[in-house]
Design a protein around this motif. Structure first.
Motif, PDB file in Angstrom:
ATOM      1  N   SER A  62       0.805  -1.220   0.000  1.00  0.00           N
ATOM      2  CA  SER A  62       0.000   0.000   0.000  1.00  0.00           C
ATOM      3  C   SER A  62       0.838   1.269   0.000  1.00  0.00           C
ATOM      4  N   VAL A  63       2.096   1.180   0.369  1.00  0.00           N
ATOM      5  CA  VAL A  63       2.946   2.371   0.431  1.00  0.00           C
ATOM      6  C   VAL A  63       4.118   2.279  -0.537  1.00  0.00           C
ATOM      7  N   LYS A  64       4.118   1.248  -1.339  1.00  0.00           N
ATOM      8  CA  LYS A  64       5.211   1.026  -2.295  1.00  0.00           C
ATOM      9  C   LYS A  64       5.442   2.262  -3.146  1.00  0.00           C
ATOM     10  N   VAL A  65       6.680   2.620  -3.307  1.00  0.00           N
ATOM     11  CA  VAL A  65       7.121   3.759  -4.113  1.00  0.00           C
ATOM     12  C   VAL A  65       6.869   5.087  -3.396  1.00  0.00           C
ATOM     13  N   ARG A  66       5.792   5.226  -2.676  1.00  0.00           N
ATOM     14  CA  ARG A  66       5.427   6.506  -2.073  1.00  0.00           C
ATOM     15  C   ARG A  66       6.182   6.795  -0.769  1.00  0.00           C
ATOM     16  N   PHE A  67       6.487   5.760  -0.003  1.00  0.00           N
ATOM     17  CA  PHE A  67       7.138   5.942   1.300  1.00  0.00           C
ATOM     18  C   PHE A  67       8.574   5.434   1.248  1.00  0.00           C
ATOM     19  N   ALA A  68       9.424   6.007   2.101  1.00  0.00           N
ATOM     20  CA  ALA A  68      10.806   5.543   2.214  1.00  0.00           C
ATOM     21  C   ALA A  68      11.220   5.602   3.679  1.00  0.00           C
ATOM     22  N   ILE A  69      12.085   4.685   4.053  1.00  0.00           N
ATOM     23  CA  ILE A  69      12.568   4.629   5.441  1.00  0.00           C
ATOM     24  C   ILE A  69      14.079   4.771   5.443  1.00  0.00           C
ATOM     25  N   SER A  70      14.598   5.460   6.437  1.00  0.00           N
ATOM     26  CA  SER A  70      16.036   5.637   6.552  1.00  0.00           C
ATOM     27  C   SER A  70      16.390   5.826   8.022  1.00  0.00           C
ATOM     28  N   ARG A  71      17.673   5.717   8.318  1.00  0.00           N
ATOM     29  CA  ARG A  71      18.104   5.882   9.704  1.00  0.00           C
ATOM     30  C   ARG A  71      19.371   6.720   9.764  1.00  0.00           C
ATOM     31  N   ASP A  72      19.501   7.458  10.867  1.00  0.00           N
ATOM     32  CA  ASP A  72      20.707   8.226  11.158  1.00  0.00           C
ATOM     33  C   ASP A  72      21.218   7.698  12.486  1.00  0.00           C
ATOM     34  N   SER A  73      22.208   6.831  12.426  1.00  0.00           N
ATOM     35  CA  SER A  73      22.684   6.182  13.646  1.00  0.00           C
ATOM     36  C   SER A  73      23.329   7.174  14.604  1.00  0.00           C
ATOM     37  N   ALA A  74      23.877   8.253  14.071  1.00  0.00           N
ATOM     38  CA  ALA A  74      24.501   9.257  14.936  1.00  0.00           C
ATOM     39  C   ALA A  74      23.461   9.956  15.805  1.00  0.00           C
TER      40      ALA A  74
END
Length: 119
Positions: A62-74
């Motif tokens: 349902s969120v394909k292409v539209r949403f993205a996830i990322s992380r900032d470990s710092a």
């Protein structure tokens, strides 16, 4: 004490964008996989996206292409970038942090942040 705190929710119109943030403290962030879930009014909580420790991502259709996830470990922070939002994306969005250790699986949830998409 472990804390998971989401922020960044709000109200947008259809087609708009929002970026949610999730800060996890009191844990070894690099050892935790992170995920976003959401719960719409009157519906069960559903999984949205995941980001594994090794960097692999997974997402609901349902969120394909539209949403993205990322992380900032710092910053001990994971982000959910949401684009082309639709009214059906309206929900409370929850973040969780999970890890499998010697004592079993540990999972910590935040309190959620409201996202409202109007047509």
């Amino acid at each position: 004490q472990v804390q998971v705190v989401e922020s960044g929710g709000g109200s947008v119109q259809t087609g708009g964008s929002l970026t949610l943030s999730c800060v996890a403290s009191g844990l070894s962030f690099g050892r935790y996989g992170m995920a976003w879930h959401r719960q719409a009014p009157g519906k069960q909580r559903e999984w949205v996206m995941s980001l594994a420790v090794g960097g692999a991502t997974a997402f609901a259709d349902s969120v394909k292409v539209r949403f993205a996830i990322s992380r900032d470990s710092a910053k001990n922070t994971v982000y959910l970038q949401m684009n082309s939002l639709k009214p059906e994306d309206t929900a409370v969005y929850f973040c969780n942090a999970g890890t499998l250790g010697g004592s079993g699986y540990r999972l910590y949830w935040g309190q959620g942040t409201q996202v409202t998409v109007s047509s």
